[in-house]
Design a protein around this motif. Structure first.
Motif, PDB file in Angstrom:
ATOM      1  N   ASN A  28       0.811  -1.207   0.000  1.00  0.00           N
ATOM      2  CA  ASN A  28       0.000   0.000   0.000  1.00  0.00           C
ATOM      3  C   ASN A  28       0.846   1.259   0.000  1.00  0.00           C
ATOM      4  O   ASN A  28       0.326   2.352   0.189  1.00  0.00           O
ATOM      5  N   LYS A  29       2.151   1.093  -0.173  1.00  0.00           N
ATOM      6  CA  LYS A  29       3.058   2.241  -0.156  1.00  0.00           C
ATOM      7  C   LYS A  29       3.651   2.449  -1.534  1.00  0.00           C
ATOM      8  O   LYS A  29       3.903   1.497  -2.269  1.00  0.00           O
ATOM      9  N   LYS A  30       3.877   3.702  -1.861  1.00  0.00           N
ATOM     10  CA  LYS A  30       4.437   4.038  -3.159  1.00  0.00           C
ATOM     11  C   LYS A  30       5.952   4.101  -3.059  1.00  0.00           C
ATOM     12  O   LYS A  30       6.514   5.043  -2.497  1.00  0.00           O
ATOM     13  N   LEU A  31       6.605   3.080  -3.608  1.00  0.00           N
ATOM     14  CA  LEU A  31       8.058   3.047  -3.586  1.00  0.00           C
ATOM     15  C   LEU A  31       8.610   3.962  -4.674  1.00  0.00           C
ATOM     16  O   LEU A  31       7.945   4.223  -5.679  1.00  0.00           O
ATOM     17  N   PRO A  32       9.842   4.459  -4.498  1.00  0.00           N
ATOM     18  CA  PRO A  32      10.451   5.267  -5.558  1.00  0.00           C
ATOM     19  C   PRO A  32      10.581   4.448  -6.833  1.00  0.00           C
ATOM     20  O   PRO A  32      10.667   3.221  -6.799  1.00  0.00           O
ATOM     21  N   PRO A  33      10.604   5.111  -8.006  1.00  0.00           N
ATOM     22  CA  PRO A  33      10.778   4.385  -9.263  1.00  0.00           C
ATOM     23  C   PRO A  33      12.198   3.840  -9.366  1.00  0.00           C
ATOM     24  O   PRO A  33      13.090   4.239  -8.612  1.00  0.00           O
ATOM     25  N   GLU A  82       9.171  13.061  -0.508  1.00  0.00           N
ATOM     26  CA  GLU A  82       8.837  13.427  -1.889  1.00  0.00           C
ATOM     27  C   GLU A  82       7.715  12.558  -2.463  1.00  0.00           C
ATOM     28  O   GLU A  82       7.725  12.209  -3.644  1.00  0.00           O
ATOM     29  N   GLY A  83       6.738  12.206  -1.601  1.00  0.00           N
ATOM     30  CA  GLY A  83       5.602  11.420  -2.073  1.00  0.00           C
ATOM     31  C   GLY A  83       5.855   9.932  -2.159  1.00  0.00           C
ATOM     32  O   GLY A  83       4.972   9.171  -2.576  1.00  0.00           O
ATOM     33  N   ASN A  93      15.147  12.656  -9.253  1.00  0.00           N
ATOM     34  CA  ASN A  93      16.182  12.814  -8.226  1.00  0.00           C
ATOM     35  C   ASN A  93      16.139  11.767  -7.119  1.00  0.00           C
ATOM     36  O   ASN A  93      16.982  11.777  -6.218  1.00  0.00           O
ATOM     37  N   ILE A  94      15.158  10.888  -7.170  1.00  0.00           N
ATOM     38  CA  ILE A  94      15.094   9.800  -6.186  1.00  0.00           C
ATOM     39  C   ILE A  94      14.697   8.527  -6.935  1.00  0.00           C
ATOM     40  O   ILE A  94      13.707   8.502  -7.663  1.00  0.00           O
ATOM     41  N   PHE A  95      15.513   7.497  -6.811  1.00  0.00           N
ATOM     42  CA  PHE A  95      15.202   6.238  -7.483  1.00  0.00           C
ATOM     43  C   PHE A  95      15.720   5.070  -6.658  1.00  0.00           C
ATOM     44  O   PHE A  95      16.627   5.217  -5.838  1.00  0.00           O
TER      45      PHE A  95
END
Length: 485
Positions: free
Chosen positions: A40-45, A376-377, A82-84
């Motif tokens: 249920n969490k949005k991981l960085p791309p 950052e979301g 900037n985040i992956f």
């Protein structure tokens, strides 16, 4: 009997197969649980790459060729931002870039993240060194180190460092027309941290022992004879044996109240903590080992890159020389430089900072999330690694316009917080930062006022193993000049 003996290998293989299967099932179960917790969490791309290995090979290849920014970071930033996420050395890792990211993660040390170095680095630097300490224990040890690098401590260090530089140049440079700058400065920086900061005499072979440990700092922690890590561990044991003897002799002197000049140096402060029961003998030894590594390798590379940029930009070199000629001209014959003199080396420090911006002595470092982090979301799950890099801001055009252009004057104006991070930041800002600054400024003063010099190879490549260094040792042509009056 023969049948029974023949059945032993089969039995062993069967047991091993069962164990491997159990380990695989447990690992799969853990991964499924982790996935369920993160569903249920949005991981960085980003891409995690191969199982366990991930993108480690690409990362190390880019690092070894000193193209971490160009070959690893930038392509992924272009694709993901900037985040992956990726996977490095077996760990799910989120790489972050930018001044705001640096500020968020470095300033939240002990709250959201903790330092997380590879197992080989921890074993070789020491499990009780400051980089492994958290919270109050970290503050206690850092305080003991910082007290020796206060204004009073730095003032006392300046003449000692000047004396070391003068002796080094007289011994290693005098009468020669070429010098390999990087190994020469490395030898000097090693003696400065041991003799000037710690008050430990440099013995033959000590530098080589420390170098042997550095070579295994990021190697696979395989302790088998002949392996790089095994050789590094062997060198570490030799260093530890020497330092234990040094620490015990120093304690005996202090207990007998033998007053010596060295008692104002860092080793005495650490031993005093040992005598008061505030530190263990292992903590003292491990932190001495770490300080030696942190202070001499990175400083040597910084000086080499400063000289490289000065050689490639003659106008900057001329302006820097003028600054030092003026300072030297204000001194009486035989008069030492002072801490106040180093504060006048403003343009020199601008050159140094710009060189370290373009060639950071460290690429960054790893942290580990101790809670789920919202940034950052995205969610960075607890237990994942976070890698911040100096390159991520040092080449950011928003922080540094025309980042590929060498421009020391950009440091005439205040730099945004956490944009310039060659020494890290937050609670783990390098404790030896001021010593490195003194070493750089004072060496450059002696070099440019005593010698005319030029690079022999202006296009020398920079490599890393594991820390960056000029591949040919940066040979320079030198010629003595008359002392400034």
């Amino acid at each position: 009997m023969a049948l029974e003996m023949d059945s032993v290998p089969s039995l062993v293989l069967s047991v091993l197969a069962i164990l491997v299967t159990l380990i695989f099932l447990m690992s799969t179960s853990k991964k499924k649980n982790s996935i369920n917790r993160s569903s249920n969490k949005k991981l960085p791309p980003g891409e995690m790459g191969l199982p366990w290995i991930g993108e480690t090979l690409e990362f190390h290849k880019a690092q070894r060729s000193n193209r971490l920014l160009e070959d690893f970071i930038q392509p992924r930033m272009t694709k993901h931002g900037n985040i992956f996420k990726t996977r490095l050395m077996g760990s799910p890792t989120v790489l972050v870039s930018g001044a705001e990211a640096n500020k968020f993660f470095l300033s939240n040390e002990f709250k959201l993240v903790v330092s997380s170095w590879p197992s080989s680095s921890v074993q070789l630097m020491g499990t009780d060194c400051i980089m492994q300490k958290q919270g109050e224990r970290h503050r206690c040890i850092r305080g003991a180190i910082a007290s020796s690098l206060s204004c009073t401590g730095l003032e006392a260090l300046v003449p000692k460092i000047c004396s070391s530089i003068d002796k080094h140049l007289s011994k290693d440079w005098h009468g020669r027309d070429t010098v390999s700058l990087y190994p020469s400065v490395k030898k000097l920086s090693f003696s400065i941290v041991l003799e000037c900061l710690l008050g430990i005499d440099v013995e033959p072979g000590m530098l080589e022992m420390f170098e042997g440990v550095v070579e295994g700092a990021f190697a696979a922690p395989v302790n088998l004879p002949g392996c790089r890590f095994w050789r590094a561990k062997k060198a570490r044991l030799e260093i530890e044996k020497k330092l234990v003897g040094v620490v015990r002799r120093k304690r005996e002197e202090m207990e007998q109240k033998v007053r010596r000049e060295e008692e104002r140096r860092l080793l005495s402060g650490l031993v005093l903590g040992l005598m008061k029961g505030e530190m263990s003998e292992k903590e003292v030894v491990d932190n001495v080992v770490l300080l030696v590594f942190a202070a001499h390798d990175t400083t040597s590379f910084a000086i080499a890159m400063i000289c490289r940029m000065l050689a490639l930009h003659p106008n900057c070199h001329s302006r820097l020389v003028e600054e030092h000629v003026e300072i030297a001209g204000s001194k009486r014959p035989g008069e030492n430089l002072t801490l106040e003199d180093t504060k006048k080396m403003k343009y020199t420090w601008q050159v140094a900072r710009e060189s370290m911006r373009m060639f950071p002595p460290i690429f960054g470092s790893f942290r580990k999330a101790i809670v789920d982090i919202e940034y950052e979301g995205f969610t960075i799950p607890k237990g994942w690694k976070v890698l911040w890099t100096a390159y991520g801001t040092h080449y950011d055009s928003q922080c540094f316009p025309e980042p590929l252009h060498f421009n020391p004057s950009r440091f005439e104006e205040p730099i945004p917080p956490y944009a310039f991070v060659p020494f890290g930041g937050g609670p783990r800002l390098c404790a030896g930062y001021q010593l490195a600054k003194l070493n750089i400024l004072l060496f450059l003063h002696f070099m440019v006022t005593h010698y005319d010099w030029s690079l022999l190879h202006k296009d020398e490549t920079i490599t890393a193993d594991p820390l960056p260094f000029p591949s040919q040792g940066m040979p320079i042509k030198i010629a003595p000049k008359q002392p400034c009056k």
